[in-house]
Design an enzyme around this catalytic site. Structure first.
Site, PDB file in Angstrom:
ATOM      1  CE  LYS A  59      42.338  40.264  38.118  1.00  0.00           C
ATOM      2  NZ  LYS A  59      43.283  41.378  38.072  1.00  0.00           N
ATOM      3  CD  GLN A 103      43.374  44.405  35.924  1.00  0.00           C
ATOM      4  OE1 GLN A 103      42.741  43.802  36.781  1.00  0.00           O
ATOM      5  NE2 GLN A 103      44.423  43.861  35.311  1.00  0.00           N
ATOM      6  CG  ASP A 126      46.602  42.840  42.990  1.00  0.00           C
ATOM      7  OD1 ASP A 126      46.300  41.634  42.867  1.00  0.00           O
ATOM      8  OD2 ASP A 126      46.337  43.705  42.145  1.00  0.00           O
TER       9      ASP A 126
END
Ligand SMILES: NC(=O)c1ccc[n+]([C@@H]2O[C@H](COP(=O)([O-])OP(=O)(O)OC[C@H]3O[C@@H](n4cnc5c(N)ncnc54)[C@H](OP(=O)(O)O)[C@@H]3O)[C@@H](O)[C@H]2O)c1
Length: 296
Positions: A59, A103, A126
């Site tokens: 990422k 994460q 997200d």
């Protein structure tokens, strides 16, 4: 089957993700010039899960390649809840941070949902906060989960019509199944959502013009579950041990058999996977634009 015929039936997620990133790079450059700084993504990585470290590394690299600034915040697996809460609150206030990504999975002692709920919805790249999932359910504008966005982008890149079509989604998670079902519904598909208690699953799948498999059960979807001519999107990624001691990534669909019936199908890897990171970058640029415009 000839290579040309083979590749015609395969949805190339790597290529579509590359196209998305190239398009995005131009938008990021323009926005950086307009607002005087780059979009910023904060990534919170807790613990030593090797897969999480690899995802985060990918990422961070992907951000750099399109001109997005990334801020990596790494913590020991024993970090306490109070510290994590303070980190997220601080990032919420940081004017240089447009997107916050925690994460997953988090170490077991940390309450995942409570921590995700702290993220400012305007920075929720997200798309996992209740506010953004609620906006998606209502058909309002917001930041939505990356894998479902990636699936929708693949379908549009390959000009797969969904309006009025029967779409079957296997899986009802907040991360994939439910949001992709809502996105498909918003585009006028007739959506059936299946889960572990669904009766006659093969029969239900055989009704699908588009079949989205996101249940994390390697090769569960057999070839004869796929209606001739259907489009198959395989979201599943499960690492399985091979007899020779190596391991490989398996999708939820028995690819070779499904390939025979499908008109288009995503491979694993190289299908949905590359789209997820690409859409995270898209969401970060989107949150940057939205936040900058709301200040103007
Ligand atoms: N490529 C990517 O970027 C990407 C991103 C996200 C996820 N994934 C992969 O996608 C898969 C799904 O992820 P997820 O986070 O949505 O998983 P999840 O939270 O575990 O949800 C799985 C869903 O599948 C359903 N299910 C499980 N076994 C089933 C069965 N035998 N028959 C019918 N339905 C069944 C479950 O039903 P119940 O609700 O009844 O339990 C649940 O709704 C995983 O392999 C994951 O690794 C890939």
């Amino acid at each position: 089957m000839e290579q040309a015929v083979l590749s015609k039936k395969i949805i190339d997620g790597k290529q579509v993700a590359k196209d998305v990133r190239e398009e995005l790079k131009v938008q990021v450059e323009a926005a950086t010039a307009k607002y005087g700084r780059k979009p910023g993504l904060a990534v919170v990585l807790i613990g030593d899960n090797p897969a999480s470290h690899t995802y985060v590394k990918n990422k961070v690299t992907a951000c750099k390649n399109v001109g997005i600034e990334s801020f990596l915040l790494q913590y020991d697996k024993d970090v306490d809840e109070k510290t994590v809460v303070e980190i997220v609150q601080k990032l919420n206030q940081d004017p240089l941070v447009d997107g916050i990504l925690v994460q997953l999975p988090l170490p077991k002692h940390l309450p995942t949902q409570e921590i995700l709920a702290l993220i400012d919805p305007a920075k929720d790249v997200d798309g996992l906060t209740a506010i953004n999932l609620g906006r998606l359910a209502r058909g309002d504008e917001g930041l939505f989960p990356c894998t479902p966005l990636g699936i929708m982008r693949l379908l549009s890149a390959y000009k797969v019509p969904v309006k009025g079509k029967n779409v079957v989604v296997l899986g009802r998670s907040h991360l994939v199944g439910k949001p992709v079902a809502l996105m498909l519904l918003a585009q006028d598909a007739t959506v059936t959502i299946c889960h572990s208690k669904t009766a006659n699953l093969p029969e239900v799948c055989r009704q699908a013009d588009v079949l989205v498999a996101a249940c994390g059960q390697p090769e569960m979807v057999k070839g004869d579950w796929v209606k001739p001519g259907a489009v198959v999107i395989d979201v599943g990624t499960t690492r399985v041990e091979n007899a020779d001691g190596t391991s490989s990534l398996k999708g939820d669909v028995a690819f070779d058999a499904a390939f025979e019936n499908a008109s288009l199908i995503t491979p694993v890897p190289g299908g949905v996977g590359p789209m997820t990171i690409a859409m995270l970058l898209v969401n970060t640029q989107k949150s940057f634009e939205m936040r900058m415009q709301s200040r103007a």
